[in-house]
Motif scaffolding. Structure first.
Motif, short mmCIF file in Angstrom:
data_model
loop_
_atom_site.label_atom_id
_atom_site.label_comp_id
_atom_site.label_asym_id
_atom_site.label_seq_id
_atom_site.Cartn_x
_atom_site.Cartn_y
_atom_site.Cartn_z
N TYR A 113 90.88 48.01 48.50
CA TYR A 113 91.57 48.89 49.47
C TYR A 113 93.02 49.11 49.02
O TYR A 113 93.50 50.25 48.98
CB TYR A 113 91.52 48.25 50.87
N LYS A 114 93.70 48.02 48.66
CA LYS A 114 95.11 48.14 48.23
C LYS A 114 95.22 48.98 46.96
O LYS A 114 96.14 49.78 46.81
CB LYS A 114 95.69 46.74 47.97
N LYS A 115 94.29 48.77 46.06
CA LYS A 115 94.33 49.48 44.78
C LYS A 115 94.14 50.99 44.95
O LYS A 115 94.91 51.79 44.43
CB LYS A 115 93.24 48.92 43.85
N ILE A 116 93.14 51.36 45.72
CA ILE A 116 92.80 52.77 45.86
C ILE A 116 93.78 53.49 46.79
O ILE A 116 94.00 54.69 46.69
CB ILE A 116 91.32 52.94 46.30
N LYS A 117 94.41 52.73 47.68
CA LYS A 117 95.40 53.29 48.60
C LYS A 117 96.64 53.80 47.85
O LYS A 117 97.28 54.76 48.26
CB LYS A 117 95.82 52.22 49.61
N GLN A 118 96.93 53.14 46.72
CA GLN A 118 98.09 53.54 45.91
C GLN A 118 98.00 54.99 45.45
O GLN A 118 99.00 55.65 45.24
CB GLN A 118 98.21 52.64 44.67
N THR A 119 96.77 55.47 45.26
CA THR A 119 96.60 56.86 44.82
C THR A 119 96.08 57.72 45.97
O THR A 119 95.51 58.79 45.76
CB THR A 119 95.62 56.93 43.63
N GLY A 120 96.25 57.24 47.19
CA GLY A 120 95.88 58.02 48.37
C GLY A 120 94.41 57.99 48.71
O GLY A 120 93.95 58.76 49.55
N GLY A 121 93.66 57.11 48.08
CA GLY A 121 92.21 57.05 48.34
C GLY A 121 91.85 56.16 49.52
O GLY A 121 92.71 55.53 50.13
N LYS A 122 90.57 56.18 49.87
CA LYS A 122 90.11 55.34 50.99
C LYS A 122 88.81 54.61 50.64
O LYS A 122 88.14 54.95 49.65
CB LYS A 122 89.94 56.19 52.24
N VAL A 123 88.50 53.62 51.47
CA VAL A 123 87.30 52.81 51.24
C VAL A 123 86.34 52.98 52.41
O VAL A 123 86.76 53.04 53.56
CB VAL A 123 87.68 51.30 51.10
N LYS A 124 85.06 53.10 52.08
CA LYS A 124 84.02 53.09 53.12
C LYS A 124 83.04 51.96 52.82
O LYS A 124 82.74 51.69 51.65
CB LYS A 124 83.24 54.41 53.10
N ASP B 70 87.23 47.80 39.48
CA ASP B 70 88.62 48.17 39.13
C ASP B 70 88.68 49.02 37.86
O ASP B 70 89.44 49.98 37.78
CB ASP B 70 89.48 46.92 38.98
N LEU B 71 87.86 48.66 36.90
CA LEU B 71 87.83 49.42 35.64
C LEU B 71 87.42 50.86 35.91
O LEU B 71 88.04 51.81 35.41
CB LEU B 71 86.86 48.74 34.66
N GLU B 72 86.39 51.00 36.74
CA GLU B 72 85.87 52.34 37.07
C GLU B 72 86.90 53.14 37.88
O GLU B 72 87.05 54.35 37.68
CB GLU B 72 84.55 52.18 37.85
N ILE B 73 87.62 52.46 38.79
CA ILE B 73 88.66 53.16 39.58
C ILE B 73 89.73 53.69 38.62
O ILE B 73 90.18 54.83 38.74
CB ILE B 73 89.29 52.21 40.63
N GLU B 74 90.11 52.86 37.65
CA GLU B 74 91.14 53.28 36.70
C GLU B 74 90.69 54.47 35.84
O GLU B 74 91.45 55.38 35.58
CB GLU B 74 91.56 52.10 35.81
N ILE B 75 89.44 54.45 35.42
CA ILE B 75 88.94 55.54 34.58
C ILE B 75 88.72 56.82 35.39
O ILE B 75 89.13 57.90 35.00
CB ILE B 75 87.60 55.13 33.89
N GLN B 76 88.10 56.68 36.57
CA GLN B 76 87.65 57.86 37.32
C GLN B 76 88.64 58.36 38.36
O GLN B 76 88.54 59.51 38.79
CB GLN B 76 86.32 57.53 38.05
N ASN B 77 89.53 57.48 38.81
CA ASN B 77 90.50 57.84 39.86
C ASN B 77 89.85 58.53 41.07
O ASN B 77 90.20 59.65 41.43
CB ASN B 77 91.59 58.74 39.23
N PRO B 78 88.91 57.86 41.72
CA PRO B 78 88.18 58.48 42.83
C PRO B 78 89.05 58.62 44.09
O PRO B 78 90.02 57.89 44.25
CB PRO B 78 87.04 57.50 43.10
N LYS B 79 88.68 59.54 44.96
CA LYS B 79 89.39 59.69 46.25
C LYS B 79 88.79 58.74 47.29
O LYS B 79 89.46 58.36 48.24
CB LYS B 79 89.27 61.14 46.74
N THR B 80 87.50 58.46 47.11
CA THR B 80 86.83 57.55 48.04
C THR B 80 86.02 56.52 47.25
O THR B 80 85.37 56.86 46.27
CB THR B 80 85.86 58.34 48.96
N LEU B 81 86.10 55.28 47.72
CA LEU B 81 85.24 54.23 47.16
C LEU B 81 84.26 53.83 48.25
O LEU B 81 84.66 53.42 49.34
CB LEU B 81 86.08 53.01 46.74
N ILE B 82 82.97 54.00 47.98
CA ILE B 82 81.96 53.54 48.94
C ILE B 82 81.37 52.23 48.42
O ILE B 82 80.86 52.17 47.30
CB ILE B 82 80.83 54.58 49.13
N LEU B 83 81.49 51.19 49.23
CA LEU B 83 80.86 49.92 48.89
C LEU B 83 79.54 49.89 49.66
O LEU B 83 79.53 49.76 50.88
CB LEU B 83 81.76 48.75 49.30
#
Lengths: 142, 105
Positions: B66-77, B33-46
């Motif tokens: 998924y919910k967190k990154i969806k707020q900024t239009g991102g997606k999870v793989k 979550d910290l990294e998502i907030e700093i980097q604002n990625p479009k895709t998160l790959i787990l």
């Protein structure tokens, strides 16, 4: 059916013990020569039941988790996970997939996983007394 | 449990190692979550290539991200779950929220 082997253990309801509980039960059941999938099923179901004790049963006070594993002569395994925690008000509701009182980060799938990965599960609970979850799983001989 | 984070071309990859359960989910969640907030990625790959065990705590972890990154239009793989982890993912319907990339078994 005659009991071939039995394990009893008592653990403090601490999250650090989740991995110990599933690993030790998995190791005990290994004497039946299960497949990797069967061992994984058991470890996952045990992990769910033990996690429920920690997150829900002993949410407001500390306590112990009591586990008994019985191996029967017909290769059936019965795992009883019991707590003396707060108890579940409505067991049927608690067992519904996606229902949770655990907050945002919990999926509400603990019982669904136990049901899916075991042959049968039984849940008995009494408010203020605690909950007993029994998992049944047959290890098919290879 | 280890979580290595890499950011490249708008893609944040979390390489996870070990077992995902309720005990370790919180620390992984906080790191990602910290990294998502700093980097604002479009895709998160787990990346689950080195995950040896996962129970439904892992589902909560994925759903939350998924919910967190969806707020900024991102997606999870989700990359390379083991057969057993894949069964938990399928049971939870995670294949409807995230793309699951698997190696051939």
């Amino acid at each position: 059916m005659k009991v071939k082997n039995q394990l009893k253990m008592q653990l403090q309801a601490k999250s650090a013990n989740e991995s110990f509980a599933r690993a030790s039960i998995g190791a005990f059941v290994a004497q039946l020569d299960p497949t990797i999938e069967e061992i994984s099923d058991i470890k996952t179901a045990v992990s769910e039941a033990v996690t429920n004790c920690i997150i829900h049963a002993y949410k407001n006070f500390s306590g112990e988790i009591y586990i008994t594993v019985k191996i029967f002569e017909n290769n059936k395994v019965k795992i009883v996970i019991r707590d003396k925690g707060c108890g579940i008000d409505d067991v049927n509701k608690a067992m519904q997939p996606l229902y949770t009182t655990g907050g945002e980060e919990r999926a509400g799938l603990g019982f669904a996983v136990m049901q899916s990965f075991c042959d049968k599960i039984r849940v008995i609970s009494k408010i203020g007394k605690g909950t007993t979850v029994t998992l049944f799983k047959e290890i098919k001989s290879k | 449990m280890e979580c290595k984070l890499k950011m490249e071309n708008d893609i944040l990859t979390a390489e996870l190692d070990g077992e995902i359960d309720h005990h370790c989910a919180k620390s992984i969640r906080e790191q990602i979550d910290l990294e998502i907030e700093i980097q604002n990625p479009k895709t998160l790959i787990l990346d689950f290539s080195d995950i040896t065990f996962m129970d439904s705590s892992g589902i909560g972890l994925i759903m939350g991200r998924y919910k967190k990154i969806k707020q900024t239009g991102g997606k999870v793989k989700i990359k390379n779950p083991s057969p057993n982890t894949y069964r938990v993912l399928k049971l939870a319907g995670m294949d409807r929220l995230a793309k699951i990339e698997r190696e051939e078994f």
